[in-house]
Design a protein around this motif. Structure first.
Motif, short mmCIF file in Angstrom:
data_model
loop_
_atom_site.label_atom_id
_atom_site.label_comp_id
_atom_site.label_asym_id
_atom_site.label_seq_id
_atom_site.Cartn_x
_atom_site.Cartn_y
_atom_site.Cartn_z
N ALA A 298 0.83 -1.21 0.00
CA ALA A 298 0.00 0.00 0.00
C ALA A 298 0.86 1.25 0.00
N LEU A 299 0.50 2.21 -0.80
CA LEU A 299 1.09 3.55 -0.80
C LEU A 299 0.00 4.54 -0.42
N PHE A 300 0.34 5.58 0.34
CA PHE A 300 -0.65 6.50 0.89
C PHE A 300 -0.41 7.92 0.36
N HIS A 301 -1.54 8.61 0.15
CA HIS A 301 -1.53 9.99 -0.35
C HIS A 301 -1.28 10.92 0.83
N LYS A 302 -0.18 11.68 0.77
CA LYS A 302 0.16 12.55 1.90
C LYS A 302 0.57 13.92 1.41
N LYS A 303 0.10 14.94 2.09
CA LYS A 303 0.42 16.32 1.75
C LYS A 303 1.75 16.70 2.40
#
Length: 497
Positions: A42-47
């Motif tokens: 899993a890869l996560f969307h991060k600001k």
């Protein structure tokens, strides 16, 4: 040297060397071929600090568990709420997720035939502003009042659903009932009287018409700076081969305060003060429209619509005409018309699921044999396309015009069916022609032969041999020109020129 202070660069180099030694001491994972591990990563969307989003492997810390789970699945329905900026309440309902099979069955009856809604879905979601329930609120209330549920829990679920929705819709429901009772409406609640599948009355180019409503939506006219309610409606039309749905749009522009419903540019047919008489008139006109499907040779006197640079323009026509939409499409490909097929005929309704009064539609006294011309070709059109008869409601919402060609002005036009006439042929035109008897007999025989065998003879040039022009010498000093059209006209033979 002993006692000498290290420079910052030396300290940094030393630290880097230490980190490198630690990394070197860490055991390395065995290398594997690319894409060979049987596992999903899993890869996560991060600001990031620059306000841009990147994909990272670390899970965000502020993520919460899914709200819909085994625990919430036990409830009849879920109400998703959001913060309200209305001073009268704390939350607005964003949507409702229906989970109860009893509630789905009840809503299937209440919202039957409502476009865009399928109530037997596993995940049934209704989004605000819940227009379908404002339109069908009376049905919902009637179902609860009749109390014909097979199980008590079914009524309990529907009653709870009704109570939750009422808190959200009570202003719109109360306003609709009060305004309609007084025969007026405001622009804010105009949408409440336009339920999908409703029959809508309007005037188009001076002709009364009834349409069927697909949907309504509010939009803004940027040029005029006004809001309007746009009605997506359809009527029955003919494209040369079949009857189909002709989609068009009607607009009701915003207005201040209240206005009588019947003063709107378009309003539901049920509010028309002379509804029964109007239905009879338009059904009879629809029968004329159905009769003129295909090819017809007629006369016309009145206003017809033609194509202009900025839309349709009006023409005053007094001419013989040829009604032929198939040829219209062939000669005017940029204005060709093609429609979606009509639905299969079903039980006749008035557009909101209620049975129609068949007596309003059944008025065939103006026709000698109404059933015959609906299903079979008429006398002047042996090649009329075969089609199923239009239903009563389809006759009511049929367009008031047909497409064809005006012979005198040589224009393709839209002719109103109630202004199409039979050709008044001159009774003694051929007999009054001053010619020797032998020549007249020869001309008549020649015309009859050409019409009878028009498909068997042609010239070397295709089409060239199918017409004739006779230059006949009359009395001294008088010339007479006859064409196949003028002779055949006296003989009641329509020719497509």
């Amino acid at each position: 040297m002993p006692g000498e202070k290290e420079t910052p660069q030396q300290v940094e180099d030393k630290s880097a060397g230490t980190e490198k030694d630690v990394k070197d001491d860490k055991p390395k994972e065995p290398e594997v071929p690319k894409g060979s591990i049987t596992e999903a990563k899993a890869l996560f969307h991060k600001k990031d600090s620059d306000g841009k989003y990147q994909w990272v492997t670390e899970e965000p810390l502020d993520v919460v568990d899914a709200a819909e789970n085994e625990e919430t699945a036990r409830y009849a329905f879920l109400v998703r709420k959001k913060k309200s900026y209305d001073s009268r309440k704390k939350y607005d309902i964003h949507s409702i997720i229906v989970q109860s099979p009893h509630l789905k069955n009840a809503l299937g009856i209440i919202l039957a035939d409502y476009p865009g809604i399928t109530t037997n879905l596993d995940r049934l979601v209704f989004q605000a502003p819940f227009h379908p329930f404002v339109h069908r609120w009376t049905r919902l209330a009637d179902m609860l009042e009749k109390d014909e549920f097979e199980e008590p829990v079914a009524r309990e679920h529907l009653q709870l659903f009704r109570d939750v929705l009422f808190e959200e819709l009570k202003n719109a429901i109360a306003a609709k009932l009060d305004l309609v009772k007084n025969g007026v409406i405001t622009f804010e609640f105009l949408w409440t009287i336009f339920e999908p599948q409703t029959l809508v009355y309007g005037v188009s180019d001076g002709k009364e018409c009834v349409f069927k409503l697909n949907s309504s939506s509010t939009a803004t006219d940027q040029r005029r700076g006004l809001d309007f309610l746009q009605l997506d409606v359809w009527s029955v039309d003919f494209d040369g081969t079949k009857f189909g749905q002709h989609t068009t749009y009607l607009q009701n522009y915003e207005f201040a305060g209240t206005t009588p419903i019947t003063s709107l540019q378009a309003f539901p047919l049920e509010f028309h003060p002379e509804k029964e008489q109007l239905i009879r008139r338009l059904v009879l006109r629809g029968k004329l429209f159905e009769r003129f499907a295909g090819y017809h040779y007629k006369a016309y006197r009145g206003v017809a619509l033609g194509y202009g640079r900025c839309g349709m323009i009006r023409h005053n026509i007094e001419s013989r005409i040829i009604i032929d939409c198939e040829a219209h499409n062939r000669f005017l490909p940029n204005n060709a018309v093609y429609f979606n097929n009509l639905f299969k005929p079903s039980k006749k309704t008035n557009g909101v699921g209620e049975d129609v009064d068949e007596d309003l539609y059944d008025d065939s006294s103006d026709f000698d044999d109404d059933s015959d011309f609906l299903a079979t070709p008429d006398s002047d059109n042996d090649a009329k396309p075969k089609h199923r008869p239009l239903t009563a409601e389809e006759l009511l919402i049929a367009v008031p015009y047909v497409r064809g060609y005006a012979i005198k002005t040589k224009k393709w036009l839209w002719f109103y069916v109630d202004q199409v006439e039979e050709i008044q042929f001159a009774e003694n035109a051929f007999a009054s022609l001053v010619l020797p008897k032998e020549q007249k007999s020869l001309i008549r025989a020649f015309v009859e032969s050409q019409v009878k065998y028009k498909d068997d003879f042609d010239d070397i040039i295709a089409g060239k041999g199918k017409g004739m022009i006779l230059l006949l010498a009359g009395p001294p000093g008088v010339g007479k020109t006859l064409t196949s059209e003028s002779v055949a006209e006296d003989m009641r033979v329509p020719l497509y020129m």
